[in-house]
Design an enzyme around this catalytic site. Structure first.
Site, mmCIF file in Angstrom:
data_model
loop_
_atom_site.group_PDB
_atom_site.id
_atom_site.type_symbol
_atom_site.label_atom_id
_atom_site.label_comp_id
_atom_site.label_asym_id
_atom_site.label_seq_id
_atom_site.Cartn_x
_atom_site.Cartn_y
_atom_site.Cartn_z
ATOM 1 N N ASP A 15 -3.012 -10.156 9.541
ATOM 2 C CA ASP A 15 -2.774 -10.231 8.095
ATOM 3 C C ASP A 15 -1.509 -9.432 7.797
ATOM 4 O O ASP A 15 -1.035 -8.653 8.627
ATOM 5 C CB ASP A 15 -3.972 -9.630 7.337
ATOM 6 C CG ASP A 15 -3.750 -9.609 5.827
ATOM 7 O OD1 ASP A 15 -3.276 -10.615 5.281
ATOM 8 O OD2 ASP A 15 -4.036 -8.572 5.193
ATOM 9 N N SER A 16 -1.001 -9.607 6.590
ATOM 10 C CA SER A 16 0.167 -8.827 6.162
ATOM 11 C C SER A 16 -0.160 -7.330 6.135
ATOM 12 O O SER A 16 0.745 -6.507 6.109
ATOM 13 C CB SER A 16 0.603 -9.265 4.770
ATOM 14 O OG SER A 16 -0.437 -8.989 3.848
ATOM 15 N N CYS A 78 -4.779 -14.434 6.334
ATOM 16 C CA CYS A 78 -3.885 -14.194 5.201
ATOM 17 C C CYS A 78 -3.567 -15.552 4.574
ATOM 18 O O CYS A 78 -3.055 -16.448 5.255
ATOM 19 C CB CYS A 78 -2.616 -13.525 5.733
ATOM 20 S SG CYS A 78 -1.321 -13.288 4.509
ATOM 21 N N GLU A 156 -3.734 -1.776 -0.260
ATOM 22 C CA GLU A 156 -3.092 -1.100 0.886
ATOM 23 C C GLU A 156 -3.201 0.421 0.737
ATOM 24 O O GLU A 156 -3.294 1.137 1.719
ATOM 25 C CB GLU A 156 -1.613 -1.500 0.975
ATOM 26 C CG GLU A 156 -1.364 -2.913 1.489
ATOM 27 C CD GLU A 156 -1.684 -3.096 2.966
ATOM 28 O OE1 GLU A 156 -1.193 -2.317 3.786
ATOM 29 O OE2 GLU A 156 -2.444 -4.032 3.294
ATOM 30 N N CYS A 188 -6.702 -14.330 -1.840
ATOM 31 C CA CYS A 188 -5.953 -13.371 -1.029
ATOM 32 C C CYS A 188 -6.990 -12.492 -0.340
ATOM 33 O O CYS A 188 -7.941 -12.042 -0.983
ATOM 34 C CB CYS A 188 -5.042 -12.533 -1.933
ATOM 35 S SG CYS A 188 -4.330 -11.087 -1.108
ATOM 36 N N HIS A 190 -6.963 -9.547 0.605
ATOM 37 C CA HIS A 190 -7.071 -8.161 0.133
ATOM 38 C C HIS A 190 -8.096 -8.043 -1.010
ATOM 39 O O HIS A 190 -8.696 -6.990 -1.203
ATOM 40 C CB HIS A 190 -5.720 -7.653 -0.394
ATOM 41 C CG HIS A 190 -4.754 -7.246 0.675
ATOM 42 N ND1 HIS A 190 -4.137 -8.153 1.502
ATOM 43 C CD2 HIS A 190 -4.290 -6.017 1.058
ATOM 44 C CE1 HIS A 190 -3.330 -7.496 2.334
ATOM 45 N NE2 HIS A 190 -3.402 -6.210 2.084
HETATM 46 N N1 DGL Z 1 -3.876 -10.774 2.432
HETATM 47 C C1 DGL Z 1 -2.730 -11.565 2.078
HETATM 48 C C2 DGL Z 1 -3.182 -12.924 1.567
HETATM 49 O O1 DGL Z 1 -4.302 -13.320 1.843
HETATM 50 C C3 DGL Z 1 -1.845 -10.801 1.158
HETATM 51 C C4 DGL Z 1 -0.461 -11.304 1.195
HETATM 52 C C5 DGL Z 1 0.563 -10.290 0.820
HETATM 53 O O2 DGL Z 1 0.802 -9.388 1.598
HETATM 54 O O3 DGL Z 1 1.177 -10.450 -0.251
HETATM 55 O O4 DGL Z 1 -2.456 -13.631 0.933
#
Ligand code: DGL
Length: 284
Positions: A15-16, A78, A156, A188, A190
């Site tokens: 993931d990011s 992600c 985060e 998302c 997150h």
């Molecule tokens: N968890 C990522 C998603 O599902 C977040 C993306 C981001 O870093 O902007 O889109």
């Protein structure tokens, strides 16, 4: 059919940042005997504010790294990276690549009044993937897409319920409620960590949909189809638990591209168990 990756090889999940832990949790729960490697790219989050090219390049570099670790499958945990990079990864990786996407189909089925809210990053909101899903499954529904800048950063930082996070959530969610949404998609990975705070705003009558569990189930189907599940051999339909008696310990390995203590602490806190976090080597 993918061959010769060995069924005890790990599964790579990335993931990011730390949001993909919400997906990893579901995978670990459904497939407790699988060895898992997680990569959070917190040094480069949020992807939602980056160019499509940047997201594709990072996704490719992380997937190449995971392949070097011997993974038998890759889960793009992600939405943003799936929207931008899944097609390219499927072309370049010789292991199955499982992406995830906003839960438009189940939301369309669950919504009673046909008004659906989607919370996601700007990049996911603008993606052809979301447009395609909406056209395919929710053509006759009203889909209200809401970009949520700032929310990924709050997760985060592990600020899941502070005034700033709640202010942002209210700003994004209240207009959707005012327009009548009775189903809310968390587009998302997150955002599931914000579920208690979101629930407080929307009340108990709204359906909230996330994708961690369906992705874990999809991964399981793909492993079985390709004869890659731990303990499952072709023609053998016993579950991995039957074979290991629940004794075999799986390994969980965590990487993060950020060396920032805050990110490491947030990862540890969200995983709820003591873990060691390795610094992701520099990827070019
Ligand atoms: N968890 C990522 C998603 O599902 C977040 C993306 C981001 O870093 O902007 O889109």
């Amino acid at each position: 059919m993918y061959i010769s990756h060995g069924d005890s090889c790990p599964i790579g999940v990335f993931d990011s940042g730390i949001g993909g832990l919400s997906v990893l949790k579901e995978i670990h729960q459904l497939l407790p005997h699988e060895n898992l490697i997680y990569v959070g790219d917190s040094a480069h989050a949020p992807y939602g504010d980056r160019s499509a090219k940047y997201v594709r390049e990072r996704s490719q570099a992380i997937s190449d790294f995971l392949l070097d670790q011997g993974v038998k499958a890759i889960v793009v945990a992600c939405n943003t990276a799936t929207a931008e990079a899944a097609t390219q990864l499927r072309e370049t990786m010789d292991v199955p690549v499982i992406g995830l996407e906003p839960a438009v189909k189940p939301a369309a089925q669950l919504s009673k009044n046909g008004i659906i809210g989607v919370l996601a990053t700007q990049r996911t909101i603008d993606s052809e993937r979301l447009l395609g899903l909406t056209e395919r499954y929710a053509k006759d529904k009203k889909v209200l897409a809401q970009a949520c800048p700032g929310l990924v950063e709050q997760v985060e930082a592990c600020e899941l319920n502070n005034p700033e996070t709640n202010k942002l959530l209210k700003k994004y969610i209240e207009p959707l409620l005012e327009q009548g949404a009775d189903a809310l998609i968390l587009g998302c990975t997150h955002y599931p960590f914000l579920l208690p705070a979101i629930r407080k705003i929307v009340g108990s009558d709204i359906e909230i949909l996330e994708t961690g569990k369906p992705v874990a189930e999809q991964l399981k189907r793909i492993l079985i189809q390709n004869d890659l599940e731990v303990g499952i051999k072709s023609g053998d339909n016993k579950t991995s638990e039957d074979k290991t008696g629940g004794n075999k310990k799986s390994t969980l390995t965590f990487y993060n591209s950020s060396n920032d203590k805050q990110h490491h602490n947030a990862m540890k806190k969200l995983w709820h168990k003591p873990i060691e976090i390795n610094l992701l080597p520099k990827l070019d």
